[in-house]
Design an enzyme around this catalytic site. Structure first.
Site, PDB file in Angstrom:
ATOM      1  N   GLY A 275       0.831  -1.192   0.000  1.00 42.91           N
ATOM      2  CA  GLY A 275       0.000   0.000   0.000  1.00 42.91           C
ATOM      3  C   GLY A 275       0.863   1.237   0.000  1.00 42.91           C
ATOM      4  O   GLY A 275       0.590   2.212  -0.708  1.00 42.91           O
ATOM      5  N   GLU A 278       7.576   3.834   3.639  1.00 43.01           N
ATOM      6  CA  GLU A 278       7.871   5.086   4.327  1.00 43.01           C
ATOM      7  C   GLU A 278       9.275   5.629   4.105  1.00 43.01           C
ATOM      8  O   GLU A 278       9.907   6.141   5.029  1.00 43.01           O
ATOM      9  CB  GLU A 278       7.653   4.895   5.837  1.00 43.01           C
ATOM     10  N   GLU A 311       1.965   5.901   6.883  1.00 46.33           N
ATOM     11  CA  GLU A 311       3.307   6.136   6.346  1.00 46.33           C
ATOM     12  C   GLU A 311       3.922   7.405   6.935  1.00 46.33           C
ATOM     13  O   GLU A 311       5.141   7.465   7.164  1.00 46.33           O
ATOM     14  CB  GLU A 311       3.261   6.220   4.824  1.00 46.33           C
ATOM     15  N   HIS A 314       5.400   6.810  10.342  1.00 47.16           N
ATOM     16  CA  HIS A 314       6.694   6.139  10.290  1.00 47.16           C
ATOM     17  C   HIS A 314       7.865   7.108  10.286  1.00 47.16           C
ATOM     18  O   HIS A 314       8.986   6.726  10.655  1.00 47.16           O
ATOM     19  CB  HIS A 314       6.782   5.271   9.026  1.00 47.16           C
ATOM     20  N   GLU A 333       5.552  -0.726  13.236  1.00 53.77           N
ATOM     21  CA  GLU A 333       4.231  -0.910  12.636  1.00 53.77           C
ATOM     22  C   GLU A 333       3.111  -0.664  13.644  1.00 53.77           C
ATOM     23  O   GLU A 333       2.049  -0.150  13.286  1.00 53.77           O
ATOM     24  CB  GLU A 333       4.110  -2.316  12.035  1.00 53.77           C
TER      25      GLU A 333
END
Length: 829
Positions: A275, A278, A311, A314, A333
């Site tokens: 998807g 980062e 993202e 991150h 995560e």
């Protein structure tokens, strides 16, 4: 040119620890290098030709301080012939040992203190993701060494300096700003500023024919690079930019730390494996997740916002502070998902976000935790080459469930204080989960270490059974692996009777007893959705729920109890036909988009299990809902499941007319392409004509490439299908992983179960190679596409035989098979 020799391993300076020389990067080697190497810098250059088949030549200088003169291992997972020259501290190395993916420099080539090692090489192609008009790197978790020589471990952060030579009409993006750009004839040279300290997996560059658009707000400018040609989709960039800016602002305010990197640009790519990814200053996104259809569902809009927030989170959690070793990859995560859920709350004030977290975190986590392949959140990792197998729904979604409970246990104020201290203590450095727990423990009197042990270090989830005897409620928590564990947690229980009453349960042991204020007619478990596990109501409550779940007024309770029903269906406490009847009876009355989406998904999962005699009636009732359900988003979702599951002749005819006329304007181009694949499989005599017609409708060149790749799996010629499958056993034919996964899924379509069982054994035999040559999600996706549509005994026997014949098979890879084969094991046990 250098002469190279391949030695067998004699005269090793570190013979006391032979695991230094293992293929991949052993934990022992990583620990040794962390202690010996400081102040690491990489100076990189690549010469990128226009033709994707031509080699990319590279040059790297590794600069670092060494604690003492010693042998140095540099990681490079490519053929020996791709190393063209090695110069160590200004002296050419005539005889370089190259063994098990390591360039081994002898101690005589190094010095105590400052070292400079220059290597000319041909870049490996595996992680360059080369297409006709663009390429991009994707180096997580250990793929940097497939592109260039490096010290591949997350706890040796380095400054990267990059120079690219490329076609003059291409654009280039990397982690930092462009420092200079010069054009000579049809080539240009782009030099980037040095990066902040980064782990190798975060280094990135993208080059190719790309469009670029900037956006500025409050003095901050970000840029998007993309290949999308549809103006309506490109117009969505304003939404995307706004959500990036909102995420940055939220994180800066919460953490007390300004955005810690040089820039924030993002690139939207067709066929991207994840998807998003980062990379600092060059975050990559899959185009399907960013550019939505003209009529997106609430789920799709939420998913996009959460992906962007994930993202962006991150940048602080993973990029600024990075795990020390990939066994703690979940620590980046968990924060990315946990904070993403909080970031999107003010962006979607109309959404019940407690309910949404149930639908995302809890449901996704249960999908793996209920299988024989479940694993702990924190898993042991001996070698970085296996790090990709650590990833899964447990680390992405069970971890945020755990984090919600941890925050509830210690309090939001204490938690935020601990997070801020953690980020400031380990900025541009590495940390472990234990480092974080020590900081959080100092903020509370609660025993977080004991809490962490069961929720983080142990696999599985509890089964909670409910029993009432008059005015006494008894809840028993059972460890399915009989280890005597219990999971401390709180959740609500609703007592139904003359008056409904909600009680709060705090499970501090395996048995909970409570005197109730009245004799309830039924007890409904976990009505606030805060509990985690398999909740088994007593029989009267379970039967009432199956017949009345849609009558429950509270959205969160209705969502949670629908999930309780689903787990009980999977546990075979409810038959497939009764479950389908419950769903299609309740769905027409559902007015909450998230609950309707959940019920629609459950309906899709059970369609192939219902009795054949009931199939036509069920399909007809679903079709009716696609036309008249009060929620437009539900009509779209039901139509999508209908397209992929309808097999009765009258319904297939309706789908064919729909496809011909493209009469449902709420469906997008990809929906009609998917429908073409499904119709081609159902209508073998017309398959070639259907695929030709659909191909003629596609004008975007990237989507045409995708169609040409996937549509091969929808033809009716069995020999061509066999040839196609066999071609995918070779790594070079499965480079674009999402497209490959789609092909495997269509080859193993439920309507082809008998003819596709033969694919299971070779598909499993190549799984280790898929893991070695693919990216982190590909082994699970490959296994799921191969096995997920099979329910028959022959397929089950193939999987069992394969695993029984391999008692020493990789436990991490075996778990991926068992997770993917859950429907198969459930159907045959």
């Amino acid at each position: 040119m250098i002469g190279f020799i391949l030695l067998s391993g004699c005269n090793r300076a570190a013979e006391k620890n032979p695991r230094f020389y293992d293929a991949g990067v052993s934990r022992e080697l990583a620990g040794h290098r962390k202690a010996q190497i400081k102040n690491l810098k990489y100076e990189l250059s690549f010469n990128i030709p226009r033709q994707k088949e031509a080699a990319i030549e590279g040059d790297i200088t590794l600069r670092f301080d060494l604690a003492s003169r010693q042998e140095v291992l540099i990681d490079f997972r490519e053929e020996r012939e791709k190393i063209k020259e090695v110069i160590a501290n200004g002296v050419p190395v005539d005889k370089v040992r190259f063994e098990n993916e390591h360039i081994i420099l002898p101690a005589s080539s190094t010095v105590e203190g400052a070292n400079g090692i220059r290597i000319r090489f041909t870049a490996g192609n595996q992680s360059l993701n080369r297409n006709d008009e663009y390429l991009y790197t994707l180096l997580v978790p250990d793929r940097a060494r497939t592109v260039f020589p490096c010290f591949e471990q997350p706890n040796l952060k380095a400054e990267f300096t990059l120079q690219l030579e490329l076609p003059a009409d291409w654009k280039a993006v990397s982690n930092t700003y462009i420092r200079s750009e010069t054009v000579t004839d049809d080539r240009k040279t782009v030099c980037f500023a040095p990066t902040e300290p980064l782990s190798t997996y975060l280094f990135s560059f993208v080059a190719g024919k790309l469009e670029r658009r900037e956006y500025t707000r409050d003095g901050r400018t970000i840029a998007a690079y993309y290949r999308e040609t549809d103006p309506k989709k490109v117009a969505q960039l304003d939404i995307v930019f706004g959500q990036v800016m909102a995420s940055l602002h939220w994180l800066e305010e919460y953490t007390g730390i300004a955005y810690p990197f040089a820039k924030y640009d993002f690139i939207v790519l067709p066929g991207f494996q994840f998807g998003g990814m980062e990379h600092t200053g060059a975050t990559l996104y899959n185009d399907n997740g960013i550019f939505l259809s003209e009529h997106p569902t609430p789920d799709e809009e939420l998913n996009r916002a959460e992906l962007i927030a994930h993202e962006t989170s991150h940048m602080w959690f993973g990029d600024l502070v990075t795990m020390d070793w990939f066994d703690d990859v979940w620590t980046k995560e968990v924060f990315a998902n946990y904070f993403a859920a909080r970031i999107v709350e003010p962006l979607f004030p109309e959404i019940n976000h407690t309910q949404n977290k149930l639908k995302t975190f809890t449901a996704a986590s249960l999908s793996e935790d209920r299988t024989m392949g479940t694993n702990a959140i924190r898993q042991p990792l001996d070698n970085l080459r296996n790090a990709g197998l650590i990833y899964g729904q447990i680390i992405y979604n069970k971890a945020p469930v755990m984090m919600e409970k941890l925050v509830d246990k210690m309090g939001e104020t204490n938690f935020r204080s601990g997070i801020q201290e953690y980020l400031k203590t380990y900025s541009y450095d590495n940390a472990t989960w234990d480092d974080l727990i020590r900081i959080l423990d100092s903020k509370t009197t609660e025993d977080l270490a004991a809490f962490s042990d069961v929720w983080v270090n142990r696999k599985g989830m509890p089964t909670l059974t409910f029993r009432t005897d008059g005015q006494e409620l008894e809840i028993r928590q059972h460890d399915p692996y009989n280890r005597g564990l219990f999971w401390p947690q709180r959740f609500a229980v609703t007592l139904c009777g003359e008056r409904d009453s909600v009680i709060r349960v705090n499970m501090t042991d395996t048995l909970f007893r409570m005197q109730l204020p009245f004799v309830p007619s039924r007890v409904l478990p976990n009505t606030d959705g805060r509990g985690y596990g398999v909740f088994v109501p007593d029989e009267p409550a379970l039967h009432w729920l199956a017949a009345h779940w849609w009558e429950i007024e509270d959205d969160t309770a209705r969502q949670s109890l629908l999930m309780v029903l689903y787990e009980n269906y999977l546990a075979k406490h409810i038959s497939a036909d009764d479950w389908v009847n419950s769903l299609i009876t309740g769905l027409p009355a559902e007015k909450n988009a998230l609950v309707a989406s959940t019920a629609s998904g459950y309906l899709a999962n059970v369609m192939w299990e219902i009795a054949p005699a009931n199939r036509a009636e069920v399909e007809a009732r679903i079709y009716t809902m696609t036309q008249n359900h009060p929620l437009p988003s539900c009509r779209i979702q039901l139509m999508r499941l209908f397209m992929q599951n309808a097999i009765s002749e009258p319904m297939v005819k309706k789908l064919y007319i729909l496809w011909q006329q493209q009469s449902d304007k709420h469906l997008n181009r990809q929906d009609y392409t998917t429908l073409a694949y499904e119709l081609a499989i159902r209508m073998p005599l017309e398959s070639e004509q259907i695929l030709r017609t659909q191909r003629a409708r596609i004008d975007d060149p990237d989507r045409l490439r995708q169609f040409d790749f996937i549509s091969r799996a929808a033809v009716s010629d069995t020999a061509r299908l066999d040839t196609l499958f066999n071609s995918l056993l070779a790594a070079e034919n499965r480079r674009i992983e999402p497209w490959t996964t789609a092909v495997i899924r269509y080859l193993n379509h439920p309507l082809r179960e008998d003819q596709s069982v033969k694919y299971i054994r070779p598909g499993l035999e190549v799984l280790e190679e898929v893991q070695r040559t693919g990216d982190i999600f590909f082994p699970k996706n490959w296994a799921a596409a191969l096995l997920g549509n099979h329910l028959g005994s022959s397929a089950y026997e193939e999987v069992v035989r394969f695993l029984n014949e391999r008692p020493d098979y990789s436990p991490l890879l075996k778990n991926k098979i068992l997770q993917a084969a859950y429907p198969l094991y459930r159907a045959n046990n």
